[in-house]
Design an enzyme around this catalytic site. Structure first.
Site, PDB file in Angstrom:
ATOM      1  N   CYS A 144       0.824  -1.208   0.000  1.00  0.00           N
ATOM      2  CA  CYS A 144       0.000   0.000   0.000  1.00  0.00           C
ATOM      3  C   CYS A 144       0.856   1.255   0.000  1.00  0.00           C
ATOM      4  O   CYS A 144       0.520   2.257  -0.644  1.00  0.00           O
ATOM      5  CB  CYS A 144      -0.938  -0.009   1.194  1.00  0.00           C
ATOM      6  SG  CYS A 144      -0.095  -0.020   2.806  1.00  0.00           S
ATOM      7  N   HIS A 281      -2.370   1.206   7.150  1.00  0.00           N
ATOM      8  CA  HIS A 281      -2.642   1.190   5.715  1.00  0.00           C
ATOM      9  C   HIS A 281      -2.387   2.569   5.111  1.00  0.00           C
ATOM     10  O   HIS A 281      -2.861   3.580   5.630  1.00  0.00           O
ATOM     11  CB  HIS A 281      -4.090   0.774   5.479  1.00  0.00           C
ATOM     12  CG  HIS A 281      -4.444   0.495   4.055  1.00  0.00           C
ATOM     13  ND1 HIS A 281      -3.633  -0.237   3.212  1.00  0.00           N
ATOM     14  CD2 HIS A 281      -5.530   0.859   3.304  1.00  0.00           C
ATOM     15  CE1 HIS A 281      -4.210  -0.330   2.018  1.00  0.00           C
ATOM     16  NE2 HIS A 281      -5.349   0.336   2.050  1.00  0.00           N
ATOM     17  N   ASN A 301      -8.116   4.292  -2.505  1.00  0.00           N
ATOM     18  CA  ASN A 301      -7.518   3.080  -1.964  1.00  0.00           C
ATOM     19  C   ASN A 301      -6.805   2.318  -3.080  1.00  0.00           C
ATOM     20  O   ASN A 301      -6.891   2.694  -4.258  1.00  0.00           O
ATOM     21  CB  ASN A 301      -8.601   2.208  -1.316  1.00  0.00           C
ATOM     22  CG  ASN A 301      -8.042   1.209  -0.317  1.00  0.00           C
ATOM     23  OD1 ASN A 301      -6.832   1.088  -0.147  1.00  0.00           O
ATOM     24  ND2 ASN A 301      -8.925   0.480   0.348  1.00  0.00           N
TER      25      ASN A 301
END
Length: 334
Positions: A144, A281, A301
């Site tokens: 991520c 994240h 995302n």
């Protein structure tokens, strides 16, 4: 264990407040989606360890009641998605990857100092200005941080050159020695790598495969450079707002460990269980605004377009640091 997970998920998705009546066609559509998702989970499990779920009743996805009800209304919806065969712990372990260094020295000149001389716009959406590439999918690799870093670099490349180009997260996964590839990493380490390396390849030159291998960066594929980075003052959403408004998309870290985040579908996400001190994240803040009076951040995302609202989530803004949104924010300088 999986059976308990599915029972917990059913409890989460079944009515938790007074039901709102819906037309029969919409109920049928929700039921069909539920069954397809269950079947997909069975296929992904290969017929092994398939949860025992009674499909005799139609589970309807209702508006999620917020714990603490600080927004004063139900602000977001949940829906089944392709993560339905994974526990929240599995999602965090395999599909996040933000690893904050134990020691985070801040070199001189890297702290972002906002310009408070004028008002920031009430709303900003860098997608509409052509600063944001399509939503990507990191897969089951803790990369991520690479996708968040690349997104911020892409925005600054657009700002500097007028051209929007997908850069290579794989270049970062393989080559940033201070990070750990699919085992996790941190955004400012990625920006510093690009500065010292004098460039990062394009996605076309260095495609993403979501695995750890030896570094294969090639100067012939170089598409962008970086001359440093700035970090937003911690726990300061006003400073983050200024940065997003004046600079462009900003790399941020959040807590993505809750089932409510895993199955987010639409609306403004707010869950009092989301822990600002448990940031795991990395995502990209591409704007901010308000929906029906509720202020929010626009977050990109890296879980593909089948998650959330076509890959995006609206995260509550000015609600005591929802999910830690302003604790680990940074952007590159070009």
């Amino acid at each position: 264990m999986l059976r308990l997970h599915w029972l917990a998920l059913l409890v989460l998705l079944l009515p938790m407040a007074a039901a709102q009546l819906r037309p029969e066609p919409e109920l049928d559509a929700q039921w069909d989606l539920w069954k397809r998702t269950i079947q997909k989970a069975v296929q992904r499990q290969g017929g092994r360890n398939v949860p025992e779920v009674d499909l005799g009743e139609e589970p309807e996805v209702h508006r999620c009641p917020q714990r603490g009800a600080r927004l004063g209304k139900h602000s977001f919806q949940l829906a089944m998605n392709y993560l339905g065969d994974m526990t929240s712990e599995e999602v965090v372990r395999t599909m996040t990857g933000l690893r904050v260094p134990r020691s985070r020295p801040r070199p001189n000149g890297t702290l972002y100092v906002p310009d408070w001389s004028s008002r920031a716009p009430a709303a900003v959406d860098w997608r509409r200005k052509g600063y944001v590439t399509p939503v990507k999918d990191q897969g089951q690799c803790g990369s991520c941080w690479a996708f968040s870093s690349v997104g911020a670099l892409e925005g600054q490349l657009k700002r500097r050159t007028g051209k929007l180009l997908s850069l290579s997260p794989q270049n970062l996964v393989y080559c940033v020695s201070n990070n750990n590839g699919c085992g996790g990493g941190y955004m400012t380490n990625a920006f510093e790598y690009v500065r010292l390396n004098r460039g990062i390849d394009s996605e076309d030159a260095y495609p993403y495969i979501g695995q750890d291998e030896s570094c294969m960066y090639s100067p012939t594929g170089k598409a962008a450079k970086c001359r440093g980075y700035r970090e937003i003052p911690e726990d300061n959403e006003k400073a983050l707002k200024r940065a997003v408004a004046r600079i462009g998309p900003v790399s941020v870290g959040i807590d993505a460990s809750l089932p409510s985040f895993q199955f987010y579908s639409r609306g403004v996400y707010y869950d009092t269980g989301c822990n600002p001190e448990n940031i795991n994240h990395a995502v990209l803040a591409v704007g901010y605004g308000a929906q029906k009076g509720t202020k929010h951040w626009i977050i990109k995302n890296s879980w593909g377009t089948e998650w959330g609202n076509k890959g995006y989530v609206l995260l509550a803004r000015n609600m005591k640091q929802t999910c830690g949104i302003a604790n680990l924010a940074s952007f590159p300088k070009m």
